[in-house]
Write a protein that holds these residues in place. Structure first.
Motif, PDB file in Angstrom:
ATOM      1  N   TRP A   1      41.587  29.104  -0.253  1.00 43.42           N
ATOM      2  CA  TRP A   1      42.578  29.836  -1.038  1.00 43.42           C
ATOM      3  C   TRP A   1      43.559  28.921  -1.748  1.00 43.42           C
ATOM      4  O   TRP A   1      43.892  29.125  -2.908  1.00 43.42           O
ATOM      5  CB  TRP A   1      43.334  30.806  -0.141  1.00 43.42           C
ATOM      6  CG  TRP A   1      44.140  31.812  -0.904  1.00 43.42           C
ATOM      7  CD1 TRP A   1      45.498  31.868  -1.064  1.00 43.42           C
ATOM      8  CD2 TRP A   1      43.618  32.925  -1.625  1.00 43.42           C
ATOM      9  NE1 TRP A   1      45.852  32.946  -1.828  1.00 43.42           N
ATOM     10  CE2 TRP A   1      44.717  33.617  -2.196  1.00 43.42           C
ATOM     11  CE3 TRP A   1      42.323  33.405  -1.852  1.00 43.42           C
ATOM     12  CZ2 TRP A   1      44.560  34.750  -2.967  1.00 43.42           C
ATOM     13  CZ3 TRP A   1      42.168  34.533  -2.630  1.00 43.42           C
ATOM     14  CH2 TRP A   1      43.279  35.196  -3.182  1.00 43.42           C
TER      15      TRP A   1
ATOM     16  N   ARG B   1      41.899  25.384  -4.883  1.00 42.45           N
ATOM     17  CA  ARG B   1      41.038  25.872  -5.956  1.00 42.45           C
ATOM     18  C   ARG B   1      40.332  24.743  -6.698  1.00 42.45           C
ATOM     19  O   ARG B   1      39.301  24.951  -7.324  1.00 42.45           O
ATOM     20  CB  ARG B   1      41.859  26.704  -6.944  1.00 42.45           C
ATOM     21  CG  ARG B   1      42.474  27.932  -6.331  1.00 42.45           C
ATOM     22  CD  ARG B   1      43.308  28.712  -7.313  1.00 42.45           C
ATOM     23  NE  ARG B   1      42.480  29.386  -8.315  1.00 42.45           N
ATOM     24  CZ  ARG B   1      42.963  30.256  -9.190  1.00 42.45           C
ATOM     25  NH1 ARG B   1      44.257  30.547  -9.175  1.00 42.45           N
ATOM     26  NH2 ARG B   1      42.182  30.818 -10.066  1.00 42.45           N
TER      27      ARG B   1
ATOM     28  N   VAL C   1      34.926  34.090  -6.223  1.00 40.06           N
ATOM     29  CA  VAL C   1      36.225  34.757  -6.098  1.00 40.06           C
ATOM     30  C   VAL C   1      37.346  33.746  -5.849  1.00 40.06           C
ATOM     31  O   VAL C   1      38.499  33.991  -6.232  1.00 40.06           O
ATOM     32  CB  VAL C   1      36.211  35.814  -4.968  1.00 40.06           C
ATOM     33  CG1 VAL C   1      35.200  36.908  -5.268  1.00 40.06           C
ATOM     34  CG2 VAL C   1      35.960  35.186  -3.596  1.00 40.06           C
ATOM     35  N   CYS C   2      37.008  32.604  -5.237  1.00 38.46           N
ATOM     36  CA  CYS C   2      38.033  31.583  -5.022  1.00 38.46           C
ATOM     37  C   CYS C   2      38.415  30.898  -6.330  1.00 38.46           C
ATOM     38  O   CYS C   2      39.589  30.596  -6.569  1.00 38.46           O
ATOM     39  CB  CYS C   2      37.536  30.534  -4.020  1.00 38.46           C
ATOM     40  SG  CYS C   2      37.442  31.132  -2.309  1.00 38.46           S
TER      41      CYS C   2
ATOM     42  N   ARG D   1      39.780  33.961  -9.116  1.00 39.29           N
ATOM     43  CA  ARG D   1      40.732  34.976  -8.684  1.00 39.29           C
ATOM     44  C   ARG D   1      41.971  34.974  -9.586  1.00 39.29           C
ATOM     45  O   ARG D   1      42.337  33.965 -10.180  1.00 39.29           O
ATOM     46  CB  ARG D   1      41.162  34.713  -7.241  1.00 39.29           C
ATOM     47  CG  ARG D   1      41.926  33.402  -7.051  1.00 39.29           C
ATOM     48  CD  ARG D   1      42.349  33.260  -5.596  1.00 39.29           C
ATOM     49  NE  ARG D   1      42.964  31.966  -5.320  1.00 39.29           N
ATOM     50  CZ  ARG D   1      44.228  31.684  -5.549  1.00 39.29           C
ATOM     51  NH1 ARG D   1      45.022  32.589  -6.097  1.00 39.29           N
ATOM     52  NH2 ARG D   1      44.718  30.494  -5.251  1.00 39.29           N
TER      53      ARG D   1
ATOM     54  N   ASP E   1      45.658  38.707  -6.838  1.00 42.89           N
ATOM     55  CA  ASP E   1      44.667  38.966  -5.795  1.00 42.89           C
ATOM     56  C   ASP E   1      45.165  38.469  -4.446  1.00 42.89           C
ATOM     57  O   ASP E   1      46.018  37.577  -4.364  1.00 42.89           O
ATOM     58  CB  ASP E   1      43.334  38.284  -6.132  1.00 42.89           C
ATOM     59  CG  ASP E   1      42.571  39.026  -7.210  1.00 42.89           C
ATOM     60  OD1 ASP E   1      42.588  40.268  -7.204  1.00 42.89           O
ATOM     61  OD2 ASP E   1      41.957  38.349  -8.060  1.00 42.89           O
TER      62      ASP E   1
ATOM     63  N   LEU F   1      39.830  40.315  -1.453  1.00 45.22           N
ATOM     64  CA  LEU F   1      38.608  39.665  -1.906  1.00 45.22           C
ATOM     65  C   LEU F   1      37.572  39.556  -0.796  1.00 45.22           C
ATOM     66  O   LEU F   1      36.373  39.558  -1.055  1.00 45.22           O
ATOM     67  CB  LEU F   1      38.938  38.277  -2.466  1.00 45.22           C
ATOM     68  CG  LEU F   1      39.855  38.293  -3.700  1.00 45.22           C
ATOM     69  CD1 LEU F   1      40.013  36.886  -4.272  1.00 45.22           C
ATOM     70  CD2 LEU F   1      39.327  39.242  -4.760  1.00 45.22           C
TER      71      LEU F   1
ATOM     72  N   LEU G   1      41.773  36.770 -15.716  1.00 43.30           N
ATOM     73  CA  LEU G   1      41.403  35.818 -14.686  1.00 43.30           C
ATOM     74  C   LEU G   1      41.615  34.404 -15.184  1.00 43.30           C
ATOM     75  O   LEU G   1      41.375  34.095 -16.341  1.00 43.30           O
ATOM     76  CB  LEU G   1      39.943  36.016 -14.278  1.00 43.30           C
ATOM     77  CG  LEU G   1      39.602  37.403 -13.697  1.00 43.30           C
ATOM     78  CD1 LEU G   1      38.141  37.446 -13.319  1.00 43.30           C
ATOM     79  CD2 LEU G   1      40.490  37.710 -12.507  1.00 43.30           C
TER      80      LEU G   1
END
Length: 208
Positions: free
Chosen positions: A98, A101, A165-166, A169, A173, A178, A204
């Motif tokens: 998280w 990134r 998704v990482c 995101r 979020d 997620l 995004l």
């Protein structure tokens, strides 16, 4: 200082301290001075153990991957249902990445610089996790809980979803949101997935 013997304790302290700094800012924003200040030691001490910021980051990542590997492996050893297993794996990995990134981009840049033994060790640990998740999927297929599927590629697809998704995101979020999204999409697909969150317009932000 030059004649002082290196110790594993000092090296481990540097790695853990660096990981804390790297987790709070993007890689290019972190200076070796920042890490030295956090650790309360001279920058020269850090360079006695690591030749560059990139090497130190790689060591911090390796240490983190070791801890991630332990956490995921522990989860996969439990006799949980398919849905519980996928959800916990997704949650564990999403929470870990998280605040990191830039991990995927940096690893893509640094992996070619790894020694053959380091690259082999990295691949071995990853393969162990893939194998454990495959066993859960294979058991689910055998028991009729899941359709017949190439479980190796299914696991790679799961990891790809987690990576996606990482990286992509939005700021609004949240990890749990997620986690539910990845779990639902992996197990049920887009058409059959239960609602996991209210859809709302957002832009995004991908890695640069």
């Amino acid at each position: 200082m030059r004649g002082r013997k290196k110790t594993n304790t000092t090296r481990a302290a540097i790695v853990r301290g660096a990981a804390e700094v790297f987790s709070q800012r993007e890689f290019h924003e972190v200076l070796t001075d920042d890490i030295a200040q956090r650790l309360g030691m001279g920058k020269g001490t850090i360079y006695r153990y690591f030749d560059s910021k990139e090497q130190l980051y790689l060591a911090a990542i390796a240490d983190g991957v070791d801890r991630l590997h332990v956490a995921v492996t522990a989860v996969l050893q439990e006799d949980a249902s398919l849905e519980q297993t996928i959800e916990v794996v997704a949650r564990t990995m999403i929470h870990y990445f998280w605040r990191q990134r830039d991990f995927f981009v940096l690893m893509a840049r640094l992996e070619p610089k790894l020694k053959a033994s380091e690259r082999a060790d990295w691949q071995r640990r990853r393969s162990e996790v893939v194998t454990l998740v495959r066993r859960v999927l294979d058991r689910a297929v055998a028991q009729g809980e899941a359709g017949r599927v190439n479980t190796r590629l299914a696991v790679e697809a799961l990891f790809g979803m987690i990576r996606g998704v990482c990286v992509y995101r939005a700021d609004s979020d949240r990890p749990e949101e997620l986690t539910r999204l990845v779990t639902a999409l992996f197990l049920h697909g887009v058409k059959g997935a239960p609602a996991v969150s209210a859809e709302r317009p957002r832009r995004l932000r991908a890695l640069r």
